[in-house]
Design a protein around this motif. Sequence first.
Motif, PDB file in Angstrom:
ATOM      1  N   SER A 151       5.629 -27.876  22.993  1.00 20.01           N
ATOM      2  CA  SER A 151       5.856 -29.327  23.073  1.00 20.01           C
ATOM      3  C   SER A 151       6.774 -29.794  21.948  1.00 20.01           C
ATOM      4  N   ALA A 152       6.676 -29.161  20.777  1.00 13.71           N
ATOM      5  CA  ALA A 152       7.574 -29.521  19.670  1.00 13.71           C
ATOM      6  C   ALA A 152       9.016 -29.146  20.012  1.00 13.71           C
TER       7      ALA A 152
ATOM      8  N   SER B  88      10.250 -28.881  23.002  1.00 16.45           N
ATOM      9  CA  SER B  88      10.662 -29.808  24.061  1.00 16.45           C
ATOM     10  C   SER B  88      11.056 -31.170  23.484  1.00 16.45           C
ATOM     11  N   THR B  89      10.339 -31.612  22.454  1.00 15.63           N
ATOM     12  CA  THR B  89      10.671 -32.883  21.795  1.00 15.63           C
ATOM     13  C   THR B  89      12.076 -32.839  21.206  1.00 15.63           C
ATOM     14  N   ILE B  90      12.405 -31.730  20.537  1.00 14.69           N
ATOM     15  CA  ILE B  90      13.736 -31.620  19.925  1.00 14.69           C
ATOM     16  C   ILE B  90      14.826 -31.631  20.996  1.00 14.69           C
TER      17      ILE B  90
ATOM     18  N   THR C  11      14.664 -32.935  24.013  1.00 11.66           N
ATOM     19  CA  THR C  11      14.747 -34.264  24.627  1.00 11.66           C
ATOM     20  C   THR C  11      15.488 -35.241  23.720  1.00 11.66           C
ATOM     21  N   GLN C  12      15.190 -35.179  22.415  1.00 16.64           N
ATOM     22  CA  GLN C  12      15.859 -36.100  21.503  1.00 16.64           C
ATOM     23  C   GLN C  12      17.341 -35.766  21.369  1.00 16.64           C
TER      24      GLN C  12
ATOM     25  N   ASN D 286      18.932 -37.273  24.352  1.00 17.22           N
ATOM     26  CA  ASN D 286      19.014 -38.730  24.273  1.00 17.22           C
ATOM     27  C   ASN D 286      20.259 -39.160  23.506  1.00 17.22           C
TER      28      ASN D 286
ATOM     29  N   GLN E 152      17.030 -39.800  12.981  1.00 21.56           N
ATOM     30  CA  GLN E 152      16.006 -38.782  13.235  1.00 21.56           C
ATOM     31  C   GLN E 152      15.839 -37.770  12.101  1.00 21.56           C
TER      32      GLN E 152
ATOM     33  N   MET F 266      11.907 -36.512  15.330  1.00 24.00           N
ATOM     34  CA  MET F 266      12.359 -35.117  15.376  1.00 24.00           C
ATOM     35  C   MET F 266      11.850 -34.317  14.171  1.00 24.00           C
TER      36      MET F 266
ATOM     37  N   ALA G  46       8.481 -32.833  14.776  1.00 25.98           N
ATOM     38  CA  ALA G  46       8.524 -31.670  15.672  1.00 25.98           C
ATOM     39  C   ALA G  46       8.994 -30.421  14.911  1.00 25.98           C
TER      40      ALA G  46
END
Lengths: 87, 87
Positions: free
Chosen positions: A3-4, A6-8, A10-11, A14, A37, B1, B4
């Motif tokens: 999940s971590a 995936s967060t990177i 996704t950001q 973005n 960020q 970020m 993460a």
Amino acid sequence: MESAISTIVTQFKNYAGKDGSSSTLSKEEFHNLVSSQLSNYVQNAGDPAAVDQLMSSLDENNDGELTFLEFWQLVGKLASQKGGFGQ
Amino acid sequence: MESAISTIVTQFKNYAGKDGSSSTLSKEEFHNLVSSQLSNYVQNAGDPAAVDQLMSSLDENNDGELTFLEFWQLVGKLASQKGGFGQ
């Protein structure tokens, strides 16, 4: 950990999706991402000249755009420093 | 970020700290990390031979231990695939 990761991703998307190629960071997108960020991790994140220089050092093919894997190398260096692993 | 990134560093350290050098992953630590934390991202994460082969491909100096930056290259490839950026 997934999940971590995936967060990177996704950001990154973005910020990369704001102008031009949606899979790479332009200089402006990189500035926005770093200042929003990574302000604690990147030294002088608020100094445009320092961020420009950082981008140049990462942009291996010098096309003015950072790919995900070029960006990933920066994040690895920052993570390594924060984690106390050295470079 | 940044949170993460910090999560990935912390989890790496949790696994790397189990035996021997606390800053590198032994083969056993790498197996544990992949099967527990990257089972959806790594193909054949449950197959010891496949995970051995993966580790060998990452261990650039062939010392049987993965540094954080060697491990980071794997995570970048996985993230790039998942994000649809190619390699």
